[in-house]
Write a protein that holds these residues in place. Structure first.
Motif, PDB file in Angstrom:
ATOM      1  N   ALA A  82      37.550  42.118  30.337  1.00 48.21           N
ATOM      2  CA  ALA A  82      37.332  40.791  29.752  1.00 48.21           C
ATOM      3  C   ALA A  82      38.558  39.903  29.907  1.00 48.21           C
ATOM      4  CB  ALA A  82      36.961  40.918  28.284  1.00 48.21           C
ATOM      5  N   GLY A  83      39.733  40.480  29.963  1.00 48.86           N
ATOM      6  CA  GLY A  83      40.953  39.691  30.089  1.00 48.86           C
ATOM      7  C   GLY A  83      42.153  40.592  30.257  1.00 48.86           C
ATOM      8  N   LEU A  84      43.304  39.968  30.530  1.00 48.76           N
ATOM      9  CA  LEU A  84      44.557  40.692  30.724  1.00 48.76           C
ATOM     10  C   LEU A  84      45.605  40.138  29.772  1.00 48.76           C
ATOM     11  CD1 LEU A  84      44.425  40.712  34.606  1.00 48.76           C
ATOM     12  CD2 LEU A  84      44.139  42.706  33.102  1.00 48.76           C
ATOM     13  N   GLY A  85      46.730  40.810  29.675  1.00 55.04           N
ATOM     14  CA  GLY A  85      47.778  40.399  28.743  1.00 55.04           C
ATOM     15  C   GLY A  85      48.452  39.079  29.084  1.00 55.04           C
ATOM     16  N   LEU A 122      40.327  43.738  37.383  1.00 59.02           N
ATOM     17  CA  LEU A 122      39.853  42.385  37.691  1.00 59.02           C
ATOM     18  C   LEU A 122      39.243  41.774  36.441  1.00 59.02           C
ATOM     19  CD1 LEU A 122      38.066  43.401  40.952  1.00 59.02           C
ATOM     20  CD2 LEU A 122      39.992  41.836  40.858  1.00 59.02           C
ATOM     21  N   VAL A 123      39.594  40.542  36.166  1.00 56.94           N
ATOM     22  CA  VAL A 123      38.970  39.842  35.045  1.00 56.94           C
ATOM     23  C   VAL A 123      37.515  39.572  35.407  1.00 56.94           C
ATOM     24  CG1 VAL A 123      38.967  37.692  33.709  1.00 56.94           C
ATOM     25  CG2 VAL A 123      41.129  38.854  34.212  1.00 56.94           C
ATOM     26  N   GLU A 124      36.659  39.768  34.446  1.00 58.62           N
ATOM     27  CA  GLU A 124      35.225  39.558  34.652  1.00 58.62           C
ATOM     28  C   GLU A 124      34.971  38.193  35.302  1.00 58.62           C
ATOM     29  OE1 GLU A 124      31.161  40.241  32.061  1.00 58.62           O
ATOM     30  OE2 GLU A 124      33.059  39.947  31.020  1.00 58.62           O
ATOM     31  N   GLY A 125      34.164  38.195  36.358  1.00 64.37           N
ATOM     32  CA  GLY A 125      33.834  36.973  37.078  1.00 64.37           C
ATOM     33  C   GLY A 125      34.662  36.741  38.326  1.00 64.37           C
ATOM     34  N   GLY A 127      45.574  33.650  32.022  1.00 65.33           N
ATOM     35  CA  GLY A 127      45.365  33.065  33.333  1.00 65.33           C
ATOM     36  C   GLY A 127      45.425  34.069  34.473  1.00 65.33           C
ATOM     37  N   ALA A 128      45.933  35.270  34.197  1.00 65.05           N
ATOM     38  CA  ALA A 128      45.978  36.296  35.246  1.00 65.05           C
ATOM     39  C   ALA A 128      44.555  36.734  35.567  1.00 65.05           C
ATOM     40  CB  ALA A 128      46.821  37.488  34.808  1.00 65.05           C
ATOM     41  N   LEU A 129      44.239  36.800  36.854  1.00 62.95           N
ATOM     42  CA  LEU A 129      42.905  37.188  37.299  1.00 62.95           C
ATOM     43  C   LEU A 129      42.808  38.665  37.653  1.00 62.95           C
ATOM     44  CD1 LEU A 129      42.146  34.140  39.633  1.00 62.95           C
ATOM     45  CD2 LEU A 129      41.503  34.458  37.225  1.00 62.95           C
ATOM     46  N   LEU A 130      43.954  39.279  37.963  1.00 59.69           N
ATOM     47  CA  LEU A 130      43.960  40.692  38.304  1.00 59.69           C
ATOM     48  C   LEU A 130      45.313  41.292  38.009  1.00 59.69           C
ATOM     49  CD1 LEU A 130      44.558  41.338  42.016  1.00 59.69           C
ATOM     50  CD2 LEU A 130      44.307  39.003  41.203  1.00 59.69           C
ATOM     51  N   GLU A 131      45.316  42.617  37.948  1.00 61.09           N
ATOM     52  CA  GLU A 131      46.531  43.368  37.704  1.00 61.09           C
ATOM     53  C   GLU A 131      46.395  44.698  38.441  1.00 61.09           C
ATOM     54  OE1 GLU A 131      48.384  43.059  33.751  1.00 61.09           O
ATOM     55  OE2 GLU A 131      48.161  45.245  33.659  1.00 61.09           O
ATOM     56  N   VAL A 132      47.504  45.217  38.929  1.00 66.32           N
ATOM     57  CA  VAL A 132      47.503  46.478  39.668  1.00 66.32           C
ATOM     58  C   VAL A 132      48.539  47.406  39.060  1.00 66.32           C
ATOM     59  CG1 VAL A 132      48.062  47.545  41.885  1.00 66.32           C
ATOM     60  CG2 VAL A 132      46.703  45.459  41.836  1.00 66.32           C
TER      61      VAL A 132
END
Length: 132
Positions: free
Chosen positions: A113-116, A83-86, A119-124
């Motif tokens: 802090a972020g993903l690749g 999950l992106v922070e926040g 704008g992505a808020l989460l990744e699984v």
């Protein structure tokens, strides 16, 4: 042992949403699913800044990836959620839980802090095991 066994040992919290231990039998096919985010089949990020809407696409992508390997969410032994922070996990959780269709693999959640994908808020990412 001829099936994957998911354990909730006594003395650890008993949650219907996840298990603590997954034991995979010898001979099972192990499937590793790389990070799935809310990018659709055309490469567009979906869901805008709505964590629930992004989670819907993430779970769809996860099911598609599993199906390509001859597996379903019921074959999952481990899921890692980034999950992106926040991002409020309570927005994403009900959608992710519904997408697991009652499966309760081991689950890890990490804040980053972020993903690749901008704008992505989460990744699984996930690991599944299929006994054939």
């Amino acid at each position: 042992m001829t099936t994957t066994t998911l354990l909730r040992p006594e003395g650890l919290v008993n949650s219907p949403a996840f298990t603590h231990v997954a034991v995979v039998p010898p001979g099972a096919t192990t499937i590793y699913i790389g990070g799935q985010n809310a990018v659709d089949g055309q490469g567009r990020l979906t869901g805008g800044d709505d964590a629930a809407a992004q989670t819907e696409q993430v779970m769809k992508n996860l099911r598609t990836a599993l199906a390509a390997a001859g597996a379903t969410v019921h074959d999952l032994v481990s899921v890692t959620i980034y999950l992106v922070e926040g991002v409020d996990i309570t927005e994403a959780y009900p959608v992710a839980a519904a997408g697991l269709e009652g499966a309760a693999p081991t689950v890890q959640a990490l804040v980053t802090a972020g993903l690749g994908v901008p704008g992505a808020l989460l990744e699984v990412s996930a690991i599944a095991a299929v006994v054939r």
